[in-house]
Write a protein that holds these residues in place. Structure first.
Motif, mmCIF file in Angstrom:
data_model
loop_
_atom_site.group_PDB
_atom_site.id
_atom_site.type_symbol
_atom_site.label_atom_id
_atom_site.label_comp_id
_atom_site.label_asym_id
_atom_site.label_seq_id
_atom_site.Cartn_x
_atom_site.Cartn_y
_atom_site.Cartn_z
ATOM 1 N N LYS A 38 -12.006 26.196 -14.000
ATOM 2 C CA LYS A 38 -11.668 24.886 -14.551
ATOM 3 C C LYS A 38 -10.428 24.976 -15.433
ATOM 4 C CE LYS A 38 -16.450 23.179 -14.598
ATOM 5 N NZ LYS A 38 -17.564 22.721 -15.475
ATOM 6 N N VAL A 39 -10.337 26.043 -16.223
ATOM 7 C CA VAL A 39 -9.146 26.228 -17.060
ATOM 8 C C VAL A 39 -7.912 26.387 -16.171
ATOM 9 C CG1 VAL A 39 -8.041 27.653 -18.828
ATOM 10 C CG2 VAL A 39 -10.519 27.326 -18.885
ATOM 11 N N ALA A 40 -8.043 27.195 -15.122
ATOM 12 C CA ALA A 40 -6.911 27.442 -14.229
ATOM 13 C C ALA A 40 -6.410 26.166 -13.582
ATOM 14 C CB ALA A 40 -7.313 28.461 -13.157
ATOM 15 N N SER A 41 -7.336 25.268 -13.262
ATOM 16 C CA SER A 41 -6.945 24.018 -12.600
ATOM 17 C C SER A 41 -6.237 23.066 -13.552
ATOM 18 C CB SER A 41 -8.174 23.327 -11.996
ATOM 19 O OG SER A 41 -9.038 22.871 -13.027
ATOM 20 N N SER A 42 -6.258 23.369 -14.853
ATOM 21 C CA SER A 42 -5.674 22.476 -15.849
ATOM 22 C C SER A 42 -4.348 22.973 -16.397
ATOM 23 C CB SER A 42 -6.660 22.281 -17.016
ATOM 24 O OG SER A 42 -7.898 21.769 -16.559
ATOM 25 N N VAL A 43 -3.858 24.104 -15.891
ATOM 26 C CA VAL A 43 -2.575 24.636 -16.360
ATOM 27 C C VAL A 43 -1.629 24.783 -15.174
ATOM 28 C CG1 VAL A 43 -3.684 25.855 -18.273
ATOM 29 C CG2 VAL A 43 -3.295 27.058 -16.124
ATOM 30 N N PRO A 44 -0.312 24.722 -15.418
ATOM 31 C CA PRO A 44 0.653 24.875 -14.324
ATOM 32 C C PRO A 44 0.464 26.206 -13.597
ATOM 33 C CG PRO A 44 1.736 24.075 -16.304
ATOM 34 C CD PRO A 44 0.351 24.441 -16.709
ATOM 35 N N ALA A 45 0.551 26.166 -12.286
ATOM 36 C CA ALA A 45 0.286 27.357 -11.465
ATOM 37 C C ALA A 45 1.243 28.498 -11.775
ATOM 38 C CB ALA A 45 0.366 26.986 -9.985
ATOM 39 N N ASP A 46 2.486 28.172 -12.149
ATOM 40 C CA ASP A 46 3.466 29.231 -12.382
ATOM 41 C C ASP A 46 3.275 29.933 -13.726
ATOM 42 O OD1 ASP A 46 4.187 26.932 -13.758
ATOM 43 O OD2 ASP A 46 6.314 27.462 -13.771
ATOM 44 N N VAL A 47 2.385 29.417 -14.567
ATOM 45 C CA VAL A 47 2.142 30.015 -15.883
ATOM 46 C C VAL A 47 1.097 31.128 -15.795
ATOM 47 C CG1 VAL A 47 1.250 29.568 -18.218
ATOM 48 C CG2 VAL A 47 2.800 27.928 -17.117
ATOM 49 N N LEU A 48 0.113 30.952 -14.934
ATOM 50 C CA LEU A 48 -1.004 31.888 -14.844
ATOM 51 C C LEU A 48 -0.664 33.060 -13.926
ATOM 52 C CD1 LEU A 48 -3.911 32.692 -15.425
ATOM 53 C CD2 LEU A 48 -4.646 31.157 -13.599
#
Length: 353
Positions: A244-254
């Motif tokens: 859920k956290v991953a889906s809420s942040v820009p993909a290029d940040v993680l």
């Protein structure tokens, strides 16, 4: 989750190299301990690294501790049961052949809780100067270590646990220069981790200048200091929250996630779940990450990978033992936990003599 690193914590009970991968080298033994007669593994024994790859791992977070074959001035740090140089070279080679990246983990200032920061005499003098604070002292040291790594190994980017960063103000972090040198690994092992607070923390780190972040979950070693069996449901929920956290942040940040599997809570504690006991939990968590969630179809795939006909998530009892490497260890630990322990407790309770 582009990168899914499995944490192998070699503190306390490092597995034999031949259990992890097909290696020919012998484990190094110190001069103080005689070399035992070698016991060859069973024919065609399954190994861990190929299974991890099949389960969805893209790499390893390898915490060596004293299992590393230190030599020269650092040889005193090497345990009698440390891996030999040959074993380790072959182990890393097998990981590379499987397409797995290996991130070496050496605990330092970031993850040791630095309770007495600023108590040393030199530190006290430094803190007396105008504008200096314990937070700046912490960042000063981190920057020195990270700068050394960057200058010595230009292609390597240090990752650091974010314990010491969370409470530092944005302004202090931004001015330190640390965000340009390291990538923070945000860890939380709770089954009900607060998604919103994690998103806000990531946004804070981005404003400070950190371009990438990592997550750290747990597939074992986080539910009790003397835990012997792994409660899979707890760890599955932890990973579902991270999704859920991953889906809420820009993909290029993680950058990715490290699935931690701690061997013990500290150096004075007993071992918690042994690694083979937690392999079913690791399989569930990796497959949940790879598939973006957990379903009956994912469960069937996990059972197929483990050679288990039925996998329980919310209890410690499964009706089948499995064929994965070390499955016999899980069977034995289950027997001790459910049958031997209770019979001993009953004996001690009823027989006063």
């Amino acid at each position: 989750m582009r990168q899914r690193l499995v944490h192998l914590d070699l503190k306390g009970a490092p597995p034999r190299a031949a259990y992890l991968a097909e290696v020919r080298g012998q484990r190094g033994l110190g001069a103080l301990r005689p070399r035992p007669a070698p016991r060859p593994p069973p024919a065609a024994a399954p190994q861990v690294l190929p299974l991890l790859r099949a389960m969805g791992a893209t790499g390893l977070l390898l915490e060596y501790e004293d299992a590393f074959p230190y030599a020269g001035p650092l040889e005193a740090l090497r345990a009698p049961h440390a891996y030999s140089r040959t074993e380790l070279t072959e182990l890393l080679g097998r990981a590379a052949a499987l397409g797995m990246e290996v991130v070496p983990l050496v605990q330092s200032f970031g993850h040791m809780e630095v309770y007495y920061l600023g108590e040393g005499e030199e530190s006290k003098q430094w803190l007396q100067q105008q504008g200096n604070t314990p937070e700046k002292l912490c960042l000063f040291h981190i920057k020195a270590v990270a700068s050394y790594v960057a200058s010595s190994y230009p292609t390597v980017t240090p990752i650091m646990w974010d314990d010491m960063l969370r409470g530092i103000s944005e302004e202090t972090l931004a001015e330190s220069g640390v965000p340009q040198l390291v990538q923070p690994m945000i860890w939380d092992y709770a089954a009900d981790l607060d998604v919103e607070s994690k998103v806000l923390l990531i946004e804070k780190y981005r404003r400070c200048g950190f371009s990438k972040v990592w997550f750290a979950s747990a597939f074992k070693g986080a539910t009790g200091v003397n835990q012997s069996l792994t409660l899979i449901g707890h760890h599955l929920n932890n990973h579902l929250q991270w999704l859920k956290v991953a889906s809420s942040v820009p993909a290029d940040v993680l950058q990715g996630i490290a699935l931690t599997g701690w061997q013990r809570y500290d150096h004075f504690s007993v071992l918690c779940e042994l690694f083979p006991v937690a392999i079913p939990s690791l399989a569930v968590c990796l497959q949940a990450l790879e598939n973006g969630g957990y379903s009956e179809k994912v469960k069937e795939n996990v059972e197929k990978l483990l050679g288990m006909s039925n996998l329980e998530l919310d209890t410690f009892m499964s009706t089948s033992t499995g064929t994965f490497p070390g499955s016999n260890i899980l069977t034995l630990v289950t027997q001790v936990s459910f049958y031997l322990k209770s019979s001993v407790d009953e004996l001690l309770e009823r027989n006063r003599y």
